[in-house]
Design a protein around this motif. Structure first.
Motif, PDB file in Angstrom:
ATOM      1  N   UNK A 279       0.840  -1.204   0.000  1.00 41.44           N
ATOM      2  CA  UNK A 279       0.000   0.000   0.000  1.00 41.44           C
ATOM      3  C   UNK A 279       0.873   1.251   0.000  1.00 41.44           C
ATOM      4  N   UNK A 280       1.966   1.232   0.792  1.00 41.71           N
ATOM      5  CA  UNK A 280       2.869   2.376   0.832  1.00 41.71           C
ATOM      6  C   UNK A 280       3.455   2.612  -0.550  1.00 41.71           C
ATOM      7  N   UNK A 281       3.894   1.518  -1.181  1.00 42.92           N
ATOM      8  CA  UNK A 281       4.533   1.621  -2.486  1.00 42.92           C
ATOM      9  C   UNK A 281       3.571   2.191  -3.526  1.00 42.92           C
ATOM     10  N   UNK A 282       2.346   1.639  -3.561  1.00 47.75           N
ATOM     11  CA  UNK A 282       1.427   2.086  -4.603  1.00 47.75           C
ATOM     12  C   UNK A 282       1.001   3.532  -4.369  1.00 47.75           C
ATOM     13  N   UNK A 283       0.847   3.924  -3.096  1.00 47.61           N
ATOM     14  CA  UNK A 283       0.466   5.312  -2.821  1.00 47.61           C
ATOM     15  C   UNK A 283       1.606   6.275  -3.099  1.00 47.61           C
ATOM     16  N   UNK A 284       2.827   5.787  -2.892  1.00 47.50           N
ATOM     17  CA  UNK A 284       4.003   6.597  -3.223  1.00 47.50           C
ATOM     18  C   UNK A 284       3.941   6.997  -4.685  1.00 47.50           C
TER      19      UNK A 284
ATOM     20  N   UNK B  66       1.341   7.094  -6.543  1.00 48.09           N
ATOM     21  CA  UNK B  66       0.214   8.004  -6.718  1.00 48.09           C
ATOM     22  C   UNK B  66       0.602   9.444  -6.343  1.00 48.09           C
ATOM     23  N   UNK B  67       1.290   9.582  -5.197  1.00 47.46           N
ATOM     24  CA  UNK B  67       1.652  10.929  -4.738  1.00 47.46           C
ATOM     25  C   UNK B  67       2.654  11.580  -5.673  1.00 47.46           C
ATOM     26  N   UNK B  68       3.593  10.778  -6.184  1.00 49.83           N
ATOM     27  CA  UNK B  68       4.547  11.315  -7.143  1.00 49.83           C
ATOM     28  C   UNK B  68       3.799  11.804  -8.380  1.00 49.83           C
ATOM     29  N   UNK B  69       2.826  10.995  -8.832  1.00 52.71           N
ATOM     30  CA  UNK B  69       2.050  11.380 -10.010  1.00 52.71           C
ATOM     31  C   UNK B  69       1.278  12.671  -9.753  1.00 52.71           C
ATOM     32  N   UNK B  70       0.905  12.898  -8.476  1.00 54.82           N
ATOM     33  CA  UNK B  70       0.180  14.125  -8.144  1.00 54.82           C
ATOM     34  C   UNK B  70       1.129  15.316  -7.970  1.00 54.82           C
ATOM     35  N   UNK B  71       2.411  15.050  -8.080  1.00 59.55           N
ATOM     36  CA  UNK B  71       3.389  16.120  -7.979  1.00 59.55           C
ATOM     37  C   UNK B  71       3.736  16.501  -6.554  1.00 59.55           C
ATOM     38  N   UNK B  72       3.456  15.611  -5.593  1.00 59.31           N
ATOM     39  CA  UNK B  72       3.827  15.888  -4.198  1.00 59.31           C
ATOM     40  C   UNK B  72       5.212  15.319  -3.925  1.00 59.31           C
TER      41      UNK B  72
ATOM     42  N   UNK C 109      -4.647   8.053  10.703  1.00 63.69           N
ATOM     43  CA  UNK C 109      -5.549   9.202  10.873  1.00 63.69           C
ATOM     44  C   UNK C 109      -4.751  10.443  11.242  1.00 63.69           C
ATOM     45  N   UNK C 110      -3.927  10.296  12.289  1.00 59.97           N
ATOM     46  CA  UNK C 110      -3.143  11.441  12.748  1.00 59.97           C
ATOM     47  C   UNK C 110      -2.156  11.875  11.670  1.00 59.97           C
ATOM     48  N   UNK C 111      -1.485  10.881  11.081  1.00 65.11           N
ATOM     49  CA  UNK C 111      -0.521  11.183  10.025  1.00 65.11           C
ATOM     50  C   UNK C 111      -1.186  11.856   8.843  1.00 65.11           C
ATOM     51  N   UNK C 112      -2.402  11.447   8.542  1.00 61.61           N
ATOM     52  CA  UNK C 112      -3.125  12.048   7.432  1.00 61.61           C
ATOM     53  C   UNK C 112      -3.398  13.525   7.690  1.00 61.61           C
ATOM     54  N   UNK C 113      -3.778  13.828   8.946  1.00 58.49           N
ATOM     55  CA  UNK C 113      -3.993  15.231   9.314  1.00 58.49           C
ATOM     56  C   UNK C 113      -2.696  16.017   9.140  1.00 58.49           C
ATOM     57  N   UNK C 114      -1.594  15.401   9.626  1.00 63.08           N
ATOM     58  CA  UNK C 114      -0.295  16.057   9.489  1.00 63.08           C
ATOM     59  C   UNK C 114       0.027  16.326   8.032  1.00 63.08           C
ATOM     60  N   UNK C 115      -0.183  15.290   7.210  1.00 67.36           N
ATOM     61  CA  UNK C 115       0.213  15.375   5.808  1.00 67.36           C
ATOM     62  C   UNK C 115      -0.602  16.423   5.076  1.00 67.36           C
ATOM     63  N   UNK C 116      -1.853  16.611   5.504  1.00 71.89           N
ATOM     64  CA  UNK C 116      -2.673  17.639   4.865  1.00 71.89           C
ATOM     65  C   UNK C 116      -2.073  19.017   5.096  1.00 71.89           C
ATOM     66  N   UNK C 117      -1.579  19.213   6.331  1.00 71.79           N
ATOM     67  CA  UNK C 117      -1.020  20.518   6.672  1.00 71.79           C
ATOM     68  C   UNK C 117       0.376  20.687   6.067  1.00 71.79           C
TER      69      UNK C 117
ATOM     70  N   UNK D  48      -1.546  17.538   1.233  1.00 65.87           N
ATOM     71  CA  UNK D  48      -2.250  16.373   0.687  1.00 65.87           C
ATOM     72  C   UNK D  48      -3.755  16.635   0.751  1.00 65.87           C
ATOM     73  N   UNK D  49      -4.519  16.219  -0.276  1.00 61.68           N
ATOM     74  CA  UNK D  49      -5.971  16.408  -0.194  1.00 61.68           C
ATOM     75  C   UNK D  49      -6.592  15.504   0.887  1.00 61.68           C
ATOM     76  N   UNK D  50      -7.791  15.892   1.326  1.00 63.58           N
ATOM     77  CA  UNK D  50      -8.476  15.156   2.386  1.00 63.58           C
ATOM     78  C   UNK D  50      -8.673  13.685   1.996  1.00 63.58           C
ATOM     79  N   UNK D  51      -8.979  13.478   0.700  1.00 62.90           N
ATOM     80  CA  UNK D  51      -9.328  12.125   0.253  1.00 62.90           C
ATOM     81  C   UNK D  51      -8.129  11.175   0.317  1.00 62.90           C
ATOM     82  N   UNK D  52      -6.912  11.732   0.368  1.00 60.50           N
ATOM     83  CA  UNK D  52      -5.733  10.875   0.259  1.00 60.50           C
ATOM     84  C   UNK D  52      -5.680   9.819   1.360  1.00 60.50           C
ATOM     85  N   UNK D  53      -6.095  10.202   2.566  1.00 64.70           N
ATOM     86  CA  UNK D  53      -6.042   9.246   3.664  1.00 64.70           C
ATOM     87  C   UNK D  53      -7.026   8.110   3.427  1.00 64.70           C
TER      88      UNK D  53
END
Lengths: 503, 355
Positions: free
Chosen positions: B26-31, B33-39, B308-316, B320-325
């Protein structure tokens, strides 16, 4: 000997750790009926799957008319002229005979119907092309399967245990058909474990044991004893002995039991009555699908009657029709169902956990918690007493062979010390050695005063162990017959519903 | 050609490795995805996976979220092992929150140590009552509990809206859709001083222990397992299927309701629309990721809370968009379901087969 139609050379097939076929040689002559004889698990079915292209061999060679071939699918085998009739039919019940056949064989329906009738005339395979399959008897369905094969004009026809589903009379008709086919130039591979049939029908027999060829003989020149020794590697077990017993108390009574099946093509029960006493074995004969599974669920309590009809089933002098399986066990009932995996045992659980399923009242629980030690020692005792071949109580039930699992379930139910024991198809798929052990156990139970009810398709088995036999046909039960004074043909007439009618 | 072949017995090693493999995949595939989103992938994963564990205050928030997830997932897992699929824990969670809130809403002046325990009990009862409906229809009419529980969740949200916009709206609350702030005695005592972690985490751990005893050692749990693995065998043995359905749904509903009560009587302190943040759905993933095993679920609920917590962090911090988590949670479940296939099956390469 003429050049063989089909030759196998060093055919080998392994599944994981098990060697199903090991270097098997086989020659089938043109125009012969060739038997493949062996116990369950000897590798007969695997060999047929290799010949019919369902499975591919790990090693070995197949020669067809002397030329090597490599089959990768049944369609290819059919193109070459190899047809197969499986033990379990593959017909659509809601379609007519000709509709079923037209799914596989090209041609217009009127044309096919004519050809079906012609084949029926030539080979004694009479069946109405426009009858719906669900209305046909098992013997007629088998004829449809054979006709479907014959319409593709095979040179070799494989029949997998074709007589296991037939009453004695129908067996004679089938043999007649097969002989006519042989005389018409079709070779037949006939798979069976019934020695008498093979001696009556076949020109040649190849005997398998443990995946190897242990004999290649003319069965007419050997007696059943010789064949059995080649098949099971030792002499046939001694026949059983029923001690004369004074009639005991009434343990099970069904009084005019009626039941409509939930399955639209299932068989309902009509006015089924029987009485079973302590110290006797009552056998229910009949071809599967005549209400056996409905009857066994009603007796076991898996199907429960409404409270008002509780008197239709009485066990040990109590009305139990409204009670579930656990309540019936509590008064001394035990039951071995015909399906072992998934009903008699949970495949994904260990044998120890499977002991718990019905034997939990035998001190395997402590204040609602499982007593692992008691559970393991009960299971180990069961394994030892009933000669279950397994790695131990931790083995998953699904990893055992059918026969071994059956011995385990029998052991578990017998350990409950029932006063009424009900066993459905006690030796289905069980090898001869284990089957004898199971039958001996049933007779021991009877001699110890237990009331034993057995449902079985194997008439020989019922004749061997039963004090009385009743036949189930289309949901109705025949009167009680005495196996010592009744001929198998008479039972056979009840099996096809022709008793009382001039035969 | 490659084929799946059933193993002779389930692989114990893989059963333990499957969640870890799934996490890695999951980490690999999302990585990607995030690269494709330009993050910046490094920043995302630092925020998402490491940051929650690096500071005490961050970690205490992880523990705070672990409580409800652990509680709900333990309850659901019991039902899942009996093959009773309660997908409506979210609704049962909301009902638990509503029932618990009834005490402070109607008795705001009440004081005493009995209030918060009473609220927890009320919450559990509320959640269980909400699960009565699907259980009844499943037993009576064989109505699919997946659909009924899911639909009951939608009703629960509307019920919450009605209460907060109508009878339970705080009269002094400037017309915001929320209840009164609860009194001090309606709050669950803090467990770790200086954080928001309260005694309900302890309750969740106790529930995990009880679930472990029940599922691994008790005859009651064994009956549920048999019903899930081989329903015919359960009927043969005389274990009641209706009882299994009732128990599964009531236990799941009670646990979810308890979690809902702990939420309003804990970090939030009043009934709000925002109490429904998807714990009930996330807990389904938690239950499966933990292998439906009480011990595994303790670990997986901690992981999900960190996400959950990490997702909040990553948004700030990583924009990262809300949906990413949610996407990450979903891909985690998909990867896990793929990975557990190999516990029972293995890949076999067949040479040159054509058909």
């Amino acid at each position: 000997m003429p050049a063989p139609l089909l030759s196998l050379r060093k055919m080998t097939k392994t599944y994981g750790q098990t060697v199903a076929n090991s270097a098997i040689d086989l020659d089938v002559a043109p125009g012969s009926i060739h038997a493949i004889l062996g116990e369950n698990g000897a590798g007969k079915s695997t060999l047929m799957k290799l010949i019919y292209g369902v499975e591919r061999p790990d090693a070995g060679e197949v020669l067809w008319n002397g030329a090597p071939i490599h089959l990768s699918s049944p369609a290819e085998a059919r193109r070459l002229g190899i047809g197969m009739v499986f033990q379990h039919f593959s017909l659509f019940e809601t379609l007519t005979v000709v509709e079923n056949i037209s799914l596989v064989v090209p041609g217009s329906k009127t044309d096919l119907a004519t050809r079906i009738r012609a084949l029926g005339q030539d080979f004694g395979l009479l069946v109405d092309p426009f009858a719906h399959v669900h209305a046909l008897s098992v013997g007629e369905r088998q004829r449809v399967e054979i006709i479907r094969c014959l319409l593709t004009e095979p040179r070799l026809l494989i029949l997998d245990e074709p007589t296991s589903v037939l009453p004695p009379q129908a067996v004679g008709l089938l043999f007649d058909t097969l002989r006519r086919l042989r005389d018409g130039g079709v070779s037949i591979l006939f798979i069976s474990h019934k020695l008498d049939e093979i001696r009556a029908l076949c020109d040649r027999a190849t005997i398998l044991r443990g995946g190897r060829v242990t004999g290649d003989v003319d069965p007419r020149e050997h007696d059943a004893h010789d064949l059995a020794r080649m098949m099971i590697g030792r002499d046939m077990p001694a026949p059983l002995h029923l001690d004369p017993m004074p009639p005991g108390e009434l343990r099970l009574e069904l009084m005019g039991l009626n039941h409509a099946s939930d399955d639209p093509f299932g068989i309902g029960l009509a006015e089924v009555s029987l009485r079973l006493h302590a110290g006797e074995i009552l056998g229910i004969a009949g071809i599967s699908g005549n209400g056996q599974s409905e009857l066994s669920r009603l007796i076991s309590g898996e199907t429960v009657l409404p409270h008002g009809r509780r008197d239709e089933i009485r066990m040990l002098d109590k009305p139990v029709g409204h009670l579930g399986p656990a309540a019936r066990r509590a008064i001394g009932f035990a039951f071995v169902p015909e399906e072992r995996l998934g009903r008699g045992a949970v495949p994904d659980m260990s044998l120890a956990d499977n002991s718990l399923l019905t034997a939990h009242p035998l001190g395997l629980l402590k204040r609602g918690l499982i007593d692992r030690q008691a559970e393991a020692s009960f299971t180990a005792a069961c394994i030892a007493d009933f000669d279950v071949r397994t790695t131990g109580p931790d083995a998953e039930a699904g990893s055992l062979s059918g026969g071994n699992l059956q011995k385990f379930i029998m052991g578990r139910e017998i350990s409950l010390h029932p006063r009424l024991l009900f066993v459905a198809q006690p030796t289905w798929g069980v090898d001869i050695g284990a089957a004898t052990a199971i039958r001996q156990r049933l007779v021991q139970m009877r001699n110890a005063g237990v009331a034993v009810l057995v449902i079985s398709e194997e008439l020989e088995e019922l004749f061997e162990i039963c004090d009385r036999i009743q036949v189930l046909h289309k949901g109705a039960l025949s009167p009680s017959l005495d196996p010592r004074s009744t001929r198998p043909e008479e039972i056979g007439r009840w099996m096809i519903g022709a008793a009382g009618v001039a035969a | 050609m490659i084929r799946l072949v059933r193993r002779e017995r389930a692989s114990r090693k893989l059963a333990v490795a499957a969640p870890l493999l799934a996490l890695f995949a999951a980490i690999l595939s999302n990585l990607i995805l995030f690269v494709a989103m330009g993050k910046d992938p490094a920043a995302v994963f630092y925020a998402l996976l490491l940051e929650p564990f690096l500071t005490w205050s961050g970690f205490s928030e992880v523990l705070l979220k672990t409580g409800p997830l652990l509680l709900i997932a333990q309850g659901l897992a019991i039902g899942f092992r009996a093959k009773v699929f309660n997908i409506g824990a979210e609704g049962q969670f909301i009902l638990g929150a509503i029932f618990a809130s009834a005490i402070p809403v109607y008795f705001l002046q009440a004081t005493g140590g009995w209030i918060w325990p009473a609220m927890l009990v009320m919450g559990g009862v509320g959640g269980a009552l909400w699960a009565v409906v699907p259980a009844f229809w499943r037993v009576r009419l064989n109505a699919n509990e997946i659909l009924v529980t899911l639909m009951m969740s939608l009703i629960a949200v509307q019920l919450l809206n009605y209460l907060l916009l109508g009878p339970w709206k705080d009269p002094m609350g400037f017309n915001f859709p929320q209840s009164v702030m609860f009194q001090y005695d309606a709050m669950i005592p803090i467990l770790l001083p200086g954080t928001r972690v309260n005694v309900s985490l302890l309750l969740a751990l106790v529930a995990a222990f009880i679930a472990w005893i029940y599922m691994q050692r008790s005859f009651g749990g064994y009956q549920l397992l048999v019903g899930g693995l081989a329903p015919e065998a359960a009927t043969y043995a005389g274990f009641s299927q209706s009882r299994a359905i009732w128990l599964s749904l009531l236990i799941g509903g009670f646990a979810a309701g308890l979690a809902g009560a702990a939420e309003v009587a804990g970090p939030i302190g009043q009934l709000q629309r925002s109490i429904s943040t998807g714990y009930g759905y996330a807990a389904i993933i938690v239950a499966y990721l933990g292998g439906l095993h009480p011990v595994g679920i303790v670990a997986s609920s901690l992981l999900m809370a960190a996400l959950y917590i990490g997702g909040d962090n990553a948004m700030v911090s990583a924009d990262l968009p809300v949906a990413a988590v949610r996407v990450f949670q979903g891909s985690l479940l998909v990867c896990y379901l793929a990975a557990i296939t190999f516990v029972r099956y293995r890949l076999v390469r067949t040479k040159g087969a054509t058909s």
